[in-house]
Design a protein around this motif. Structure first.
Motif, PDB file in Angstrom:
ATOM      1  N   ARG A 129       0.090  27.040 -16.815  1.00 11.22           N
ATOM      2  CA  ARG A 129      -0.058  25.586 -16.769  1.00 11.22           C
ATOM      3  C   ARG A 129      -0.197  24.992 -18.172  1.00 11.22           C
ATOM      4  O   ARG A 129       0.212  23.868 -18.412  1.00 11.22           O
ATOM      5  CB  ARG A 129      -1.290  25.197 -15.938  1.00 11.22           C
ATOM      6  N   ARG A 130      -0.812  25.759 -19.080  1.00  7.14           N
ATOM      7  CA  ARG A 130      -0.995  25.284 -20.449  1.00  7.14           C
ATOM      8  C   ARG A 130       0.003  25.970 -21.377  1.00  7.14           C
ATOM      9  O   ARG A 130       0.286  27.164 -21.221  1.00  7.14           O
ATOM     10  CB  ARG A 130      -2.419  25.574 -20.922  1.00  7.14           C
ATOM     11  N   PRO A 131       0.524  25.252 -22.373  1.00  7.28           N
ATOM     12  CA  PRO A 131       1.457  25.877 -23.326  1.00  7.28           C
ATOM     13  C   PRO A 131       0.742  26.957 -24.129  1.00  7.28           C
ATOM     14  O   PRO A 131      -0.477  26.902 -24.315  1.00  7.28           O
ATOM     15  CB  PRO A 131       1.867  24.712 -24.238  1.00  7.28           C
ATOM     16  N   PRO A 132       1.483  27.951 -24.631  1.00 11.47           N
ATOM     17  CA  PRO A 132       0.884  28.975 -25.494  1.00 11.47           C
ATOM     18  C   PRO A 132       0.209  28.324 -26.700  1.00 11.47           C
ATOM     19  O   PRO A 132       0.629  27.271 -27.189  1.00 11.47           O
ATOM     20  CB  PRO A 132       2.083  29.826 -25.919  1.00 11.47           C
ATOM     21  N   ALA A 133      -0.840  28.976 -27.199  1.00  8.31           N
ATOM     22  CA  ALA A 133      -1.655  28.413 -28.281  1.00  8.31           C
ATOM     23  C   ALA A 133      -0.822  28.079 -29.517  1.00  8.31           C
ATOM     24  O   ALA A 133      -1.016  27.030 -30.151  1.00  8.31           O
ATOM     25  CB  ALA A 133      -2.771  29.395 -28.636  1.00  8.31           C
ATOM     26  N   GLU A 134       0.146  28.961 -29.866  1.00  8.90           N
ATOM     27  CA  GLU A 134       0.919  28.727 -31.087  1.00  8.90           C
ATOM     28  C   GLU A 134       1.812  27.485 -30.959  1.00  8.90           C
ATOM     29  O   GLU A 134       1.988  26.717 -31.919  1.00  8.90           O
ATOM     30  CB  GLU A 134       1.756  29.956 -31.458  1.00  8.90           C
ATOM     31  N   LEU A 135       2.345  27.264 -29.741  1.00 12.57           N
ATOM     32  CA  LEU A 135       3.165  26.068 -29.534  1.00 12.57           C
ATOM     33  C   LEU A 135       2.299  24.812 -29.529  1.00 12.57           C
ATOM     34  O   LEU A 135       2.684  23.770 -30.061  1.00 12.57           O
ATOM     35  CB  LEU A 135       3.926  26.181 -28.208  1.00 12.57           C
ATOM     36  N   SER A 136       1.122  24.919 -28.920  1.00  8.13           N
ATOM     37  CA  SER A 136       0.215  23.772 -28.892  1.00  8.13           C
ATOM     38  C   SER A 136      -0.200  23.384 -30.304  1.00  8.13           C
ATOM     39  O   SER A 136      -0.259  22.201 -30.658  1.00  8.13           O
ATOM     40  CB  SER A 136      -1.034  24.099 -28.061  1.00  8.13           C
ATOM     41  N   ALA A 137      -0.502  24.392 -31.131  1.00  2.60           N
ATOM     42  CA  ALA A 137      -0.915  24.120 -32.508  1.00  2.60           C
ATOM     43  C   ALA A 137       0.189  23.409 -33.289  1.00  2.60           C
ATOM     44  O   ALA A 137      -0.070  22.564 -34.146  1.00  2.60           O
ATOM     45  CB  ALA A 137      -1.289  25.429 -33.202  1.00  2.60           C
ATOM     46  N   GLN A 138       1.438  23.724 -32.953  1.00  2.00           N
ATOM     47  CA  GLN A 138       2.563  23.154 -33.680  1.00  2.00           C
ATOM     48  C   GLN A 138       2.946  21.766 -33.200  1.00  2.00           C
ATOM     49  O   GLN A 138       3.327  20.890 -33.991  1.00  2.00           O
ATOM     50  CB  GLN A 138       3.773  24.099 -33.562  1.00  2.00           C
ATOM     51  N   TRP A 139       2.799  21.521 -31.873  1.00  2.00           N
ATOM     52  CA  TRP A 139       3.369  20.303 -31.313  1.00  2.00           C
ATOM     53  C   TRP A 139       2.383  19.368 -30.614  1.00  2.00           C
ATOM     54  O   TRP A 139       2.752  18.236 -30.279  1.00  2.00           O
ATOM     55  CB  TRP A 139       4.468  20.670 -30.311  1.00  2.00           C
ATOM     56  N   ALA A 140       1.154  19.802 -30.358  1.00  2.00           N
ATOM     57  CA  ALA A 140       0.206  18.942 -29.655  1.00  2.00           C
ATOM     58  C   ALA A 140       0.025  17.626 -30.402  1.00  2.00           C
ATOM     59  O   ALA A 140      -0.226  17.603 -31.615  1.00  2.00           O
ATOM     60  CB  ALA A 140      -1.144  19.652 -29.509  1.00  2.00           C
ATOM     61  N   GLY A 141       0.209  16.522 -29.703  1.00  2.00           N
ATOM     62  CA  GLY A 141       0.074  15.200 -30.307  1.00  2.00           C
ATOM     63  C   GLY A 141       1.312  14.710 -31.016  1.00  2.00           C
ATOM     64  O   GLY A 141       1.355  13.568 -31.490  1.00  2.00           O
ATOM     65  N   GLN A 142       2.348  15.562 -31.084  1.00  2.00           N
ATOM     66  CA  GLN A 142       3.568  15.197 -31.805  1.00  2.00           C
ATOM     67  C   GLN A 142       4.775  15.060 -30.885  1.00  2.00           C
ATOM     68  O   GLN A 142       5.896  14.878 -31.367  1.00  2.00           O
ATOM     69  CB  GLN A 142       3.871  16.262 -32.875  1.00  2.00           C
ATOM     70  N   ALA A 143       4.552  15.158 -29.579  1.00  2.00           N
ATOM     71  CA  ALA A 143       5.671  15.063 -28.626  1.00  2.00           C
ATOM     72  C   ALA A 143       5.372  13.994 -27.586  1.00  2.00           C
ATOM     73  O   ALA A 143       4.229  13.838 -27.145  1.00  2.00           O
ATOM     74  CB  ALA A 143       5.886  16.417 -27.947  1.00  2.00           C
ATOM     75  N   TRP A 144       6.411  13.248 -27.225  1.00  2.00           N
ATOM     76  CA  TRP A 144       6.258  12.217 -26.193  1.00  2.00           C
ATOM     77  C   TRP A 144       7.497  12.265 -25.299  1.00  2.00           C
ATOM     78  O   TRP A 144       8.473  11.558 -25.517  1.00  2.00           O
ATOM     79  CB  TRP A 144       6.110  10.830 -26.828  1.00  2.00           C
TER      80      TRP A 144
END
Length: 478
Positions: A427-442
Motif C-alpha cells: 500500500r505504501r511506496p518503497p522507502a527509497e522512492l518515497s524519499a525521492q518523490w514524496a511531496g514532489q508528485a501530483w
C-alpha cells in the motif's frame, strides 16, 4: 452452546460478576479449577470456554447457566466495552491500520464513550459518502456469504438443468447452438434475431407472445449460447420482477449458474473432473476446451463442483488490469481485501498475488501458476488474462496448499509473499522512492464516472424500460 455464542459479551459478563463478588482471578481460578491466564482470555473474549467450565463458572458466580449466557450487558460500561471490542475486530478498524486499544478497567468511561462515538460517526460518514453504491456492496457481500455457505453449489438449479437436457436428449459433449435452440423450443419460445435490440440489453424476452429477441451481431464479450440460456433461466427459475438490487443481483447469479449447468452438465463435468483429479492433472483450460466455453465460464463451473464433488475448497477472482477486484468469492479462508461493510468488489488486490502478477507475464498462451504465502496460509493459484471491451482482466482460481497435489502446474517455481492488509506490504511506496518523490508528485486521477454516479433506477438497473417497451410494441406487430 454453539457457534452463536458471543464470547465478547460472555467475557465482559464474567468479569463484571467476578468483580461484583469481590473476587480476583486467582480466587475464581481456585473455585473452577482453571488457570488464571485461561480465565483472563475468556474475560477478554479471546477464548470460548467448554460447557463444563461454563457450568463451573455459573456455579462459582452464583447464578444459573442461562443467566450467565444472557446477551444483555450487565451495565453501560460493559456495553461500551463490548461494542469497542467488536469494532476493533471488524474490517473497518482493520482497514485503518491503527493500533488496538486495550479494553480494561483502567480505561475511563469518557474515553470509552469517545472511542465508541467516533466509531459510530466514522461508519455514518462512510455510509453517507457511498449512499447509492452502498446497497450494491451490501447486496454483493450478502450473496457472497450465501454462496460460501452453499460451497457455491445449488442442487435445485442443477436438477432443473438436468431435466431440460434430458428432455432434448443431450447429456455429453459441448452444447451446440442447435441444442440451445432446441431447449428454447421445448420451453415454448420462438427465437427472433434483430438488429435494433435496445442498447442497454443483451436479450429481451416477450412473455406475452413467448418470444426471445437476440441481436444479430453479439459482441465477443458474451457467448450467444449463454445469453440465450440466461434468458431462459429467468423463465425456468420462476423469477418475478426484482424488488430491489439484491433481488436483481441474486437472479443474475442464479441464471448464470443455470446457463453453466446446461453448457457443462453436472454428471459429464464431474466425471471429467474426477478423471483429471485421479491423474493429478486438474486444469481449468482443459475444462474450457472439453466443453467449448470461455475460460471464465470454466473457472466458475469448477468452483460450482469442486467442493461438493471433489472435496476441494477454492476461491475465484476477476481482477481488472488496474488491480481492482471486479468479482470474487471463496470458501477456502483466503483473506480478500474488504471495506468497512465487508464488501470486496472495488478493492485493490495485493500486487504480489497471482491475480496481479499475471499481467506482467509475457506468455499469454499458457496459464500462469504461482504459490503465495499469506497471513492465513499458502495458496497456489492459476490464472490467465482475457481482454474485454472495458479492458484486460485476470481470471484466477486459487486453492490451499494442501490441495495442490491434484493440479497441473504444481511444480511451478514462481513464489511470492503477501503481508496484506499490512500497509507495508504494497500500500505504501518503497522507502527509497518515497524519499525521492514524496511531496514532489501530483498525479491527475482518472475519475471513473460510475464511482460518482447514483445506482441506476428501475426494476432492472441500467435498463431503459421505455425503450424496451417501445421495442416490444414495434416487434409484436410484425
Amino acid at each position: 452452546m454453539g457457534e452463536e455464542l458471543d464470547v465478547i459479551a460472555l467475557g465482559r459478563r464474567v468479569r463484571y460478576l467476578r468483580k461484583k463478588l469481590g473476587m480476583t482471578l486467582d480466587d475464581l481460578s481456585a473455585k473452577v479449577g482453571a488457570a488464571p491466564s485461561q480465565l483472563s482470555l475468556i474475560e477478554n473474549g479471546k477464548r470460548e470456554p467448554k460447557l463444563t467450565l461454563l457450568t463451573r463458572l455459573s456455579g462459582a458466580l452464583g447464578l444459573g447457566l442461562d443467566q450467565l449466557l444472557e446477551a444483555e450487558p450487565p451495565n453501560r460500561r460493559a456495553a461500551l466495552e463490548i461494542e469497542l471490542e467488536r469494532a476493533q475486530r471488524g474490517p473497518l478498524y482493520e482497514s485503518l491500520g491503527l493500533p488496538k486499544v486495550r479494553v480494561s478497567s483502567r480505561l475511563s468511561m469518557d474515553i470509552l464513550e469517545s472511542l465508541v462515538g467516533l466509531q459510530h460517526e466514522l461508519e455514518r460518514r462512510l455510509d453517507e459518502q457511498s449512499a447509492t453504491p452502498e446497497e450494491a456492496r451490501r447486496a454483493n457481500n450478502e450473496l457472497r456469504l450465501e454462496m460460501r455457505g452453499r460451497n457455491n453449489y445449488y442442487p435445485d438449479i442443477e436438477r432443473q438443468a438436468q431435466d431440460l437436457l434430458a428432455a432434448v436428449g443431450h447429456d455429453r459433449g459441448p452444447l451446440s447452438h442447435h441444442v440451445a435452440a432446441d431447449i428454447a423450443e421445448h420451453l415454448g419460445f420462438d427465437l427472433h434475431y434483430v438488429g435494433d435490440l435496445p442498447h442497454s440489453t443483451r436479450s429481451v424476452t416477450d412473455l406475452k407472445n413467448h418470444r426471445i429477441y437476440l441481436t444479430q451481431g453479439q459482441r465477443s464479450d458474451h457467448d450467444p449460447r449463454s445469453v440465450l440460456l440466461q434468458a431462459l433461466g429467468h423463465y425456468v427459475l420462476g423469477h418475478q420482477t426484482p424488488r430491489n438490487y439484491a433481488d436483481f443481483l441474486r437472479q443474475r447469479v442464479y441464471t448464470n449458474y443455470f446457463a453453466a449447468s446446461l453448457l457443462m452438465p453436472e454428471r459429464a463435468t464431474v466425471d471429467f473432473l474426477k478423471e483429471a483429479k485421479a491423474a493429478k492433472e486438474l486444469a481449468i483450460e482443459d475444462i474450457r476446451d472439453a466443453f467449448a466455453v470461455s475460460y471464465e465460464t470454466a473457472a466458475h463451473r469448477f468452483t460450482n463442483l469442486a467442493t461438493e464433488h471433489l472435496g476441494i475448497t477454492t476461491h475465484f477472482q476477476k481482477v481488472h488490469e488496474s488491480g481492482i477486484i471486479h468479482k470474487a468469492y471463496e470458501n477456502d479462508g483466503v483473506n480478500f481485501p474488504a471495506d468497512h461493510t465487508g464488501a470486496i468488489e472495488g478493492q485493490a488486490v495485493c500486487r504480489f498475488w497471482t491475480s496481479r502478477a499475471v499481467f506482467e507475464v509475457p506468455d499469454k498462451f499458457r496459464a500462469f501458476n504461482q504459490y503465495t504465502d499469506t497471513a492465513v496460509g499458502t495458496y497456489w493459484c492459476t490464472a490467465r488474462t482475457e481482454r474485454h471491451s472495458s479492458g484486460e482482466y485476470s481470471l484466477s482460481i486459487g486453492i490451499p496448499y494442501a490441495e495442490v497435489k491434484w493440479f497441473r502446474g504444481r511444480d511451478t517455481t514462481e513464489r511470492s509473499t503477501s503481508k496484506c492488509p499490512d500497509p507495508s506490504c504494497c500500500r505504501r511506496p518503497p522507502a527509497e522512492l518515497s524519499a525521492q518523490w514524496a511531496g514532489q508528485a501530483w498525479p491527475s486521477t482518472r475519475a471513473n464516472s460510475h464511482l460518482l454516479a447514483a445506482m441506476p433506477q428501475g426494476a432492472f438497473p441500467g435498463v431503459d424500460e421505455t425503450e424496451v417497451y417501445k421495442f416490444l410494441s414495434a416487434h409484436a406487430e410484425r
